[in-house]
Scaffold this motif. Structure first.
Motif, PDB file in Angstrom:
ATOM      1  N   ASN A   1       0.635  -1.247   0.001  1.00 20.27           N
ATOM      2  CA  ASN A   1      -0.001   0.059   0.013  1.00 20.27           C
ATOM      3  C   ASN A   1       1.020   1.320  -0.039  1.00 20.27           C
ATOM      4  N   LYS A   2       0.495   2.002  -0.754  1.00 23.74           N
ATOM      5  CA  LYS A   2       1.230   3.366  -0.865  1.00 23.74           C
ATOM      6  C   LYS A   2       1.031   4.319   0.337  1.00 23.74           C
ATOM      7  N   THR A   3       1.911   4.541   1.173  1.00 24.73           N
ATOM      8  CA  THR A   3       1.746   5.148   2.563  1.00 24.73           C
ATOM      9  C   THR A   3       2.678   6.613   2.697  1.00 24.73           C
ATOM     10  N   THR A   4       3.601   7.043   1.828  1.00 27.51           N
ATOM     11  CA  THR A   4       4.304   8.132   1.840  1.00 27.51           C
ATOM     12  C   THR A   4       4.223   8.894   0.340  1.00 27.51           C
ATOM     13  N   ASP A   5       4.721  10.253   0.509  1.00 29.99           N
ATOM     14  CA  ASP A   5       4.587  10.926  -0.808  1.00 29.99           C
ATOM     15  C   ASP A   5       5.902  10.629  -1.796  1.00 29.99           C
ATOM     16  N   ILE A   6       6.756   9.727  -1.382  1.00 29.50           N
ATOM     17  CA  ILE A   6       7.864   9.528  -2.157  1.00 29.50           C
ATOM     18  C   ILE A   6       7.572   8.358  -3.249  1.00 29.50           C
ATOM     19  N   LYS A   7       7.885   8.878  -4.422  1.00 23.48           N
ATOM     20  CA  LYS A   7       7.476   7.994  -5.579  1.00 23.48           C
ATOM     21  C   LYS A   7       8.292   6.688  -5.717  1.00 23.48           C
ATOM     22  N   GLY A   8       7.574   5.735  -5.561  1.00 26.99           N
ATOM     23  CA  GLY A   8       7.935   4.495  -5.855  1.00 26.99           C
ATOM     24  C   GLY A   8       8.039   3.770  -7.301  1.00 26.99           C
ATOM     25  N   GLY A   9       8.029   2.372  -7.197  1.00 32.12           N
ATOM     26  CA  GLY A   9       8.239   1.801  -8.552  1.00 32.12           C
ATOM     27  C   GLY A   9       9.731   1.770  -8.995  1.00 32.12           C
ATOM     28  N   VAL A  10      10.430   1.518  -7.933  1.00 27.15           N
ATOM     29  CA  VAL A  10      11.985   1.429  -8.223  1.00 27.15           C
ATOM     30  C   VAL A  10      12.348   0.211  -7.069  1.00 27.15           C
ATOM     31  N   TYR A  11      13.551  -0.404  -7.495  1.00 32.83           N
ATOM     32  CA  TYR A  11      14.221  -1.198  -6.820  1.00 32.83           C
ATOM     33  C   TYR A  11      15.642  -0.716  -6.778  1.00 32.83           C
ATOM     34  N   ASP A  12      16.398  -0.702  -5.644  1.00 31.84           N
ATOM     35  CA  ASP A  12      17.622  -0.124  -5.458  1.00 31.84           C
ATOM     36  C   ASP A  12      18.521  -1.318  -5.469  1.00 31.84           C
ATOM     37  N   ARG A  13      19.343  -1.103  -6.384  1.00 33.57           N
ATOM     38  CA  ARG A  13      20.679  -2.307  -6.468  1.00 33.57           C
ATOM     39  C   ARG A  13      21.921  -1.772  -6.375  1.00 33.57           C
ATOM     40  N   ARG A  14      22.160  -0.428  -5.665  1.00 34.44           N
ATOM     41  CA  ARG A  14      23.543   0.000  -5.186  1.00 34.44           C
ATOM     42  C   ARG A  14      23.939  -0.982  -4.232  1.00 34.44           C
ATOM     43  N   PRO A  15      25.346  -0.759  -4.002  1.00 37.90           N
ATOM     44  CA  PRO A  15      26.205  -0.269  -5.045  1.00 37.90           C
ATOM     45  C   PRO A  15      26.938  -1.361  -5.995  1.00 37.90           C
ATOM     46  N   SER A  16      26.461  -1.322  -7.409  1.00 38.40           N
ATOM     47  CA  SER A  16      26.757  -2.445  -8.258  1.00 38.40           C
ATOM     48  C   SER A  16      26.908  -1.741  -9.689  1.00 38.40           C
ATOM     49  N   LYS A  17      27.436  -2.721 -10.543  1.00 36.68           N
ATOM     50  CA  LYS A  17      27.946  -2.404 -11.849  1.00 36.68           C
ATOM     51  C   LYS A  17      26.815  -2.320 -12.888  1.00 36.68           C
ATOM     52  N   VAL A  18      25.555  -2.693 -12.411  1.00 38.25           N
ATOM     53  CA  VAL A  18      24.424  -2.403 -13.133  1.00 38.25           C
ATOM     54  C   VAL A  18      23.668  -1.205 -12.831  1.00 38.25           C
ATOM     55  N   GLU A  19      22.455  -0.695 -13.295  1.00 37.37           N
ATOM     56  CA  GLU A  19      21.764   0.741 -13.048  1.00 37.37           C
ATOM     57  C   GLU A  19      21.509   0.483 -11.424  1.00 37.37           C
ATOM     58  N   GLY A  20      21.975   1.506 -10.781  1.00 37.05           N
ATOM     59  CA  GLY A  20      21.747   1.308  -9.416  1.00 37.05           C
ATOM     60  C   GLY A  20      20.288   1.456  -9.064  1.00 37.05           C
ATOM     61  N   LEU A  21      19.288   2.384  -9.671  1.00 34.34           N
ATOM     62  CA  LEU A  21      17.972   2.404  -9.230  1.00 34.34           C
ATOM     63  C   LEU A  21      17.314   1.776 -10.375  1.00 34.34           C
ATOM     64  N   LEU A  22      16.652   0.594 -10.274  1.00 31.94           N
ATOM     65  CA  LEU A  22      15.873   0.199 -11.406  1.00 31.94           C
ATOM     66  C   LEU A  22      14.483   0.682 -11.254  1.00 31.94           C
ATOM     67  N   MET A  23      14.213   1.132 -12.485  1.00 36.29           N
ATOM     68  CA  MET A  23      12.688   1.656 -12.750  1.00 36.29           C
ATOM     69  C   MET A  23      11.870   0.805 -13.178  1.00 36.29           C
ATOM     70  N   GLY A  24      10.511   0.438 -12.671  1.00 39.65           N
ATOM     71  CA  GLY A  24       9.871  -0.462 -13.135  1.00 39.65           C
ATOM     72  C   GLY A  24       8.408  -0.297 -12.387  1.00 39.65           C
ATOM     73  N   SER A  25       8.019  -1.723 -12.629  1.00 38.63           N
ATOM     74  CA  SER A  25       6.473  -1.768 -11.961  1.00 38.63           C
ATOM     75  C   SER A  25       6.763  -2.263 -10.390  1.00 38.63           C
ATOM     76  N   THR A  26       5.979  -2.130  -9.427  1.00 32.91           N
ATOM     77  CA  THR A  26       5.775  -2.494  -8.037  1.00 32.91           C
ATOM     78  C   THR A  26       5.093  -4.015  -7.940  1.00 32.91           C
ATOM     79  N   SER A  27       5.679  -4.954  -7.978  1.00 30.77           N
ATOM     80  CA  SER A  27       5.000  -6.411  -7.687  1.00 30.77           C
ATOM     81  C   SER A  27       5.290  -6.981  -6.381  1.00 30.77           C
ATOM     82  N   GLY A  28       4.599  -7.985  -6.298  1.00 31.36           N
ATOM     83  CA  GLY A  28       4.583  -8.646  -4.803  1.00 31.36           C
ATOM     84  C   GLY A  28       6.140  -9.200  -4.982  1.00 31.36           C
ATOM     85  N   PHE A  29       6.286  -9.963  -6.050  1.00 32.50           N
ATOM     86  CA  PHE A  29       7.523 -10.653  -6.232  1.00 32.50           C
ATOM     87  C   PHE A  29       8.126 -10.221  -7.356  1.00 32.50           C
ATOM     88  N   TYR A  30       9.147  -9.742  -7.499  1.00 30.98           N
ATOM     89  CA  TYR A  30       9.796  -9.282  -8.839  1.00 30.98           C
ATOM     90  C   TYR A  30      11.183  -9.981  -8.570  1.00 30.98           C
TER      91      TYR A  30
END
Length: 490
Positions: free
Chosen positions: A404-433
């Motif tokens: 459930n959305k509970t803050t004003d901060i935009k989601g739809g992001v998975y955080d993969r920092r610190p890595s050689k791939v894109e750190g903030l992966l933009m996409g959909s929010t799914s139960g299991f991704y």
């Protein structure tokens, strides 16, 4: 022997025989070393490090005993070292407060890597050490911070040595006990145990400012046979973290760890394995815990050549929310990743990779089990690796999510920092991704959506490049019926 000496000897002998309990009490008392007897003074501007060290040294030299921080008194002190065979007893309403003067902190917490803080209370090659009592150890952390921001503090610039002190650093300890104590306000990591064997941490309250970056709660670094129980932890960075730092590689793997009956809050990850892991982390059981108001709940963040295997998480309640990009994590209740570390010009970049190399690799994460996990979150579970062979044999059993959305901060992001791939992966929010993995099983689990659903809330399960994915009795519908599939496989 003179008559006088003989008479005194007979008198003492008769006294002991006639009152053995009194003699025993005197003997016990002689094993107590009160700070005030060694010159400690409870004055705000008095640095008592020398007096505290004298008491500790005297206690250890006498064969062991208790070093007493007397009730009702607070002693300010710079760095000092624990010794073997002592119990540091901080009595009721007593405490030791770190000296706020940055210039007194000169010893690096990571040996020749001087950019990661210093040591306040230290000790090396220790045996039979206990820290206890109903008082407190206070790292005076805010004194070492820069300007206060909305959700953090600015970190002050430094030249070579970052003066921020780690509150407690024990290197190469055996039979270490920490219990019934308040530990608070660290400027950097709080309890950092390195290469320690046979450790019990029980019933401590660890309270750091949620705005202080790097203020980990308990870090087990190359440690073995550790029990953490009945603790309450609030920390800006990870509450409990297992790792294998490169600076201490001679101590070998981190293994045989149990954590139970703890309540945690973190702006980063409440329970984390990694990200520094140049060896093996294995045989870990974490159960019966509550995670509240955290960024990320449970995280396995492998970024180096070490492996993570044979870990069980069970009977855990997770409540996670979004915070700013200052903090790693995007409200993932569970997070399992294996990406090689990013190259960079970080202050200690030369220590992140194997000696002589400027680029590393990532080890496998396998045989990880999640059982009876209940999560309320703004995001779903993320499992991701640089290739499908790096993560395998992951089981989710009775894992139930309410998103459930509970803050004003935009989601739809998975955080993969610190890595050689894109750190903030933009996409959909799914139960299991799921993003590159092998042999994943999801059974007897569910995903439900709350009333506040932004357009990026999508699937119960979304998978990309997963080999051998099994779902058994996975319940739930897409966030918006008719607009997306409940299960989407790529």
């Amino acid at each position: 022997m003179t008559n006088t000496l003989f008479k005194n000897y007979l008198f003492l002998l008769l006294l002991i025989v006639s009152n053995p309990l009194s003699a025993q009490k005197n003997q016990i008392k002689s094993r107590e070393f009160n700070l005030t007897d060694y010159g400690a003074v409870a004055e705000p501007k008095k640095d008592n490090a020398r007096a505290i060290q004298k008491a500790i040294d005297a206690c250890s030299s006498a064969g062991g005993g208790k070093v007493i921080v007397p009730a009702g008194k607070v002693f300010m002190a710079g760095p000092f070292d624990l010794k073997s065979n002592i119990e540091l007893v901080v009595e009721v309403n007593a405490g030791i407060l770190a000296n706020p003067d940055e210039s007194v902190y000169k010893r690096s917490a990571f040996r020749d890597n001087k950019g990661e803080g210093t040591i306040w209370i230290g000790g090396e090659n220790l045996k039979n050490v206990t820290i206890s009592g109903s008082g407190f150890l206070d790292g005076n952390g805010i004194s070492f911070m820069g300007a206060e921001l909305e959700d953090s503090y600015v970190l002050k610039p430094f030249d070579i040595i970052d003066p921020r002190p780690h509150l407690l650093t024990i290197i190469g300890g055996q039979n270490i006990r920490i219990h019934d104590l308040i530990i608070r306000n660290s400027a950097y990591w709080t309890v950092h145990l390195i290469g320690c064997d046979d450790v019990a941490i029980d019933n401590i309250t660890l309270l750091n400012s949620l705005k202080v970056r790097n203020s980990d709660g308990i870090d087990l670094d190359h440690c073995k046979n550790v029990r953490i129980t009945n603790c309450y932890i609030e920390s800006g960075d990870d509450c409990i973290c297992l790792k294998n730092r490169r600076e201490y590689e001679e101590f070998g793997p981190c293994e045989n760890i149990t954590v139970s009956n703890c309540t945690m809050t973190s702006r980063s990850c409440a329970i984390k394995i990694g990200s520094e892991n140049m060896d093996r982390i294995s045989h870990v059981v974490i159960n019966n815990c509550i995670i509240k108001k955290s960024n990320r709940g449970i995280g396995i963040q492998n970024r180096d050549e070490g492996t993570v295997t044979d870990v069980i998480f069970s009977d855990i309640v997770i409540d996670s929310h979004l915070f700013s990009d200052v903090w790693w994590g995007k409200a993932e209740p569970i997070y399992v990743t294996a990406f090689r570390r990013a190259n960079g010009n970080h202050k200690d970049a030369n220590w992140r990779f194997p000696k002589g190399k400027t680029e590393g690799s990532v080890g496998n994460v396998s045989r990880i089990y999640f059982s009876n996990i209940k999560g309320v979150s703004e995001n779903g579970i993320y499992v991701g690796a640089e290739s499908s062979d790096k993560i395998s044999d992951i089981v989710f059993d009775q894992v139930d999510l309410h998103i459930n959305k509970t803050t004003d901060i935009k989601g739809g992001v998975y955080d993969r920092r610190p890595s050689k791939v894109e750190g903030l992966l933009m996409g959909s929010t799914s139960g299991f991704y799921l993003d590159n993995a092998s042999n994943i099983t999801i059974r007897n689990s569910s995903v439900k959506w709350g009333e506040n659903k932004p357009e990026y809330f999508k699937h119960v399960l979304e998978s990309h490049g997963v080999n051998n994915l099994k779902t058994i009795n996975l319940e739930g519908d897409a966030a918006f019926a008719g607009k997306a599939e409940a299960v989407k496989k790529y």
